[in-house]
Design a protein around this motif. Structure first.
Motif, PDB file in Angstrom:
ATOM      1  N   GLY A  97      -8.946  -0.430   4.779  1.00  0.00           N
ATOM      2  CA  GLY A  97      -8.234   1.475   4.859  1.00  0.00           C
ATOM      3  C   GLY A  97      -8.285   1.538   2.903  1.00  0.00           C
ATOM      4  O   GLY A  97      -9.164   0.393   2.059  1.00  0.00           O
ATOM      5  N   THR A  98      -7.839   2.399   2.122  1.00  0.00           N
ATOM      6  CA  THR A  98      -8.255   3.317   1.361  1.00  0.00           C
ATOM      7  C   THR A  98      -6.225   3.671   1.035  1.00  0.00           C
ATOM      8  O   THR A  98      -6.276   4.349   1.354  1.00  0.00           O
ATOM      9  CB  THR A  98      -8.744   4.305   1.319  1.00  0.00           C
ATOM     10  OG1 THR A  98      -9.971   3.961   1.395  1.00  0.00           O
ATOM     11  CG2 THR A  98      -9.075   5.173  -0.249  1.00  0.00           C
ATOM     12  N   ALA A  99      -6.412   2.419  -0.164  1.00  0.00           N
ATOM     13  CA  ALA A  99      -4.980   3.133  -0.695  1.00  0.00           C
ATOM     14  C   ALA A  99      -4.841   2.554  -2.354  1.00  0.00           C
ATOM     15  O   ALA A  99      -5.374   1.468  -2.512  1.00  0.00           O
ATOM     16  CB  ALA A  99      -3.884   2.323   0.292  1.00  0.00           C
ATOM     17  N   ALA A 101       1.033  -1.797   0.545  1.00  0.00           N
ATOM     18  CA  ALA A 101       0.000  -0.029  -0.164  1.00  0.00           C
ATOM     19  C   ALA A 101       1.141   1.048  -0.103  1.00  0.00           C
ATOM     20  O   ALA A 101       1.821   1.695   0.558  1.00  0.00           O
ATOM     21  CB  ALA A 101      -0.712  -0.045   1.336  1.00  0.00           C
ATOM     22  N   LYS A 102       0.876   2.303  -0.847  1.00  0.00           N
ATOM     23  CA  LYS A 102       1.439   2.837  -0.991  1.00  0.00           C
ATOM     24  C   LYS A 102       3.325   3.099  -1.318  1.00  0.00           C
ATOM     25  O   LYS A 102       4.051   3.520  -0.873  1.00  0.00           O
ATOM     26  CB  LYS A 102       1.110   4.010  -0.314  1.00  0.00           C
ATOM     27  CG  LYS A 102       0.142   4.903  -0.191  1.00  0.00           C
ATOM     28  CD  LYS A 102      -0.616   5.753   0.873  1.00  0.00           C
ATOM     29  CE  LYS A 102      -1.919   5.727   0.401  1.00  0.00           C
ATOM     30  NZ  LYS A 102      -2.051   7.648   1.626  1.00  0.00           N
ATOM     31  N   GLY A 103       3.483   1.426  -1.293  1.00  0.00           N
ATOM     32  CA  GLY A 103       4.807   0.908  -2.024  1.00  0.00           C
ATOM     33  C   GLY A 103       5.150   0.515  -0.285  1.00  0.00           C
ATOM     34  O   GLY A 103       6.488   0.439  -0.201  1.00  0.00           O
ATOM     35  N   VAL A 104       4.673   0.181   0.379  1.00  0.00           N
ATOM     36  CA  VAL A 104       5.226  -0.323   1.931  1.00  0.00           C
ATOM     37  C   VAL A 104       4.605  -1.917   2.039  1.00  0.00           C
ATOM     38  O   VAL A 104       2.714  -1.642   1.773  1.00  0.00           O
ATOM     39  CB  VAL A 104       4.470   0.798   3.021  1.00  0.00           C
ATOM     40  CG1 VAL A 104       5.017  -0.094   4.890  1.00  0.00           C
ATOM     41  CG2 VAL A 104       5.331   2.162   2.748  1.00  0.00           C
ATOM     42  N   ALA A 149      -0.437  -3.115  -4.634  1.00  0.00           N
ATOM     43  CA  ALA A 149      -0.086  -3.977  -5.294  1.00  0.00           C
ATOM     44  C   ALA A 149       0.796  -4.535  -4.757  1.00  0.00           C
ATOM     45  O   ALA A 149       0.651  -4.726  -3.373  1.00  0.00           O
ATOM     46  CB  ALA A 149       1.282  -2.311  -5.679  1.00  0.00           C
ATOM     47  N   VAL A 150       0.836  -5.799  -6.133  1.00  0.00           N
ATOM     48  CA  VAL A 150       2.120  -7.026  -5.230  1.00  0.00           C
ATOM     49  C   VAL A 150       2.835  -7.295  -5.940  1.00  0.00           C
ATOM     50  O   VAL A 150       3.210  -7.003  -7.000  1.00  0.00           O
ATOM     51  CB  VAL A 150       1.043  -8.112  -5.402  1.00  0.00           C
ATOM     52  CG1 VAL A 150       1.337  -9.295  -5.431  1.00  0.00           C
ATOM     53  CG2 VAL A 150      -0.598  -8.394  -5.179  1.00  0.00           C
ATOM     54  N   ARG A 151       4.253  -8.141  -5.186  1.00  0.00           N
ATOM     55  CA  ARG A 151       5.471  -7.279  -5.237  1.00  0.00           C
ATOM     56  C   ARG A 151       5.975  -9.076  -5.119  1.00  0.00           C
ATOM     57  O   ARG A 151       5.757  -9.459  -4.120  1.00  0.00           O
ATOM     58  CB  ARG A 151       6.374  -7.278  -5.276  1.00  0.00           C
ATOM     59  CG  ARG A 151       6.575  -7.182  -4.180  1.00  0.00           C
ATOM     60  CD  ARG A 151       8.037  -5.527  -3.878  1.00  0.00           C
ATOM     61  NE  ARG A 151       7.708  -5.272  -2.253  1.00  0.00           N
ATOM     62  CZ  ARG A 151       9.141  -4.494  -1.245  1.00  0.00           C
ATOM     63  NH1 ARG A 151       8.643  -3.342  -2.455  1.00  0.00           N
ATOM     64  NH2 ARG A 151       8.799  -4.399  -0.386  1.00  0.00           N
TER      65      ARG A 151
END
Length: 63
Positions: free
Chosen positions: A47-49, A24-27, A52-54
């Motif tokens: 939450g709202t964000a 979420a937001k890169g974290v 992404a998946v890595r």
């Protein structure tokens, strides 16, 4: 909250056992492992964000 994903690679290779991170937001906010069917489930707080998946490369053996 649970977030479930089904992963399919264009190459047809299996991702079984791949450690993944939900970002979420890169974290990283959650981690999961791909099962034999290509599915992964993340437990995350609501939450709202932008998500992404890595692949979590910190757990992979490099050799």
């Amino acid at each position: 909250m649970k977030i479930k994903l089904k992963l399919e690679l264009a190459s047809g290779q299996s991702m079984k056992g791949a450690p993944l991170e939900l970002l979420a937001k890169g974290v990283a906010i959650a981690r999961g492992v791909v099962d034999e069917c290509g599915s992964v489930t993340f437990d995350a707080r609501p939450g709202t964000a932008q998500l992404a998946v890595r692949v979590d490369r910190s757990t992979l053996n490099e050799g």
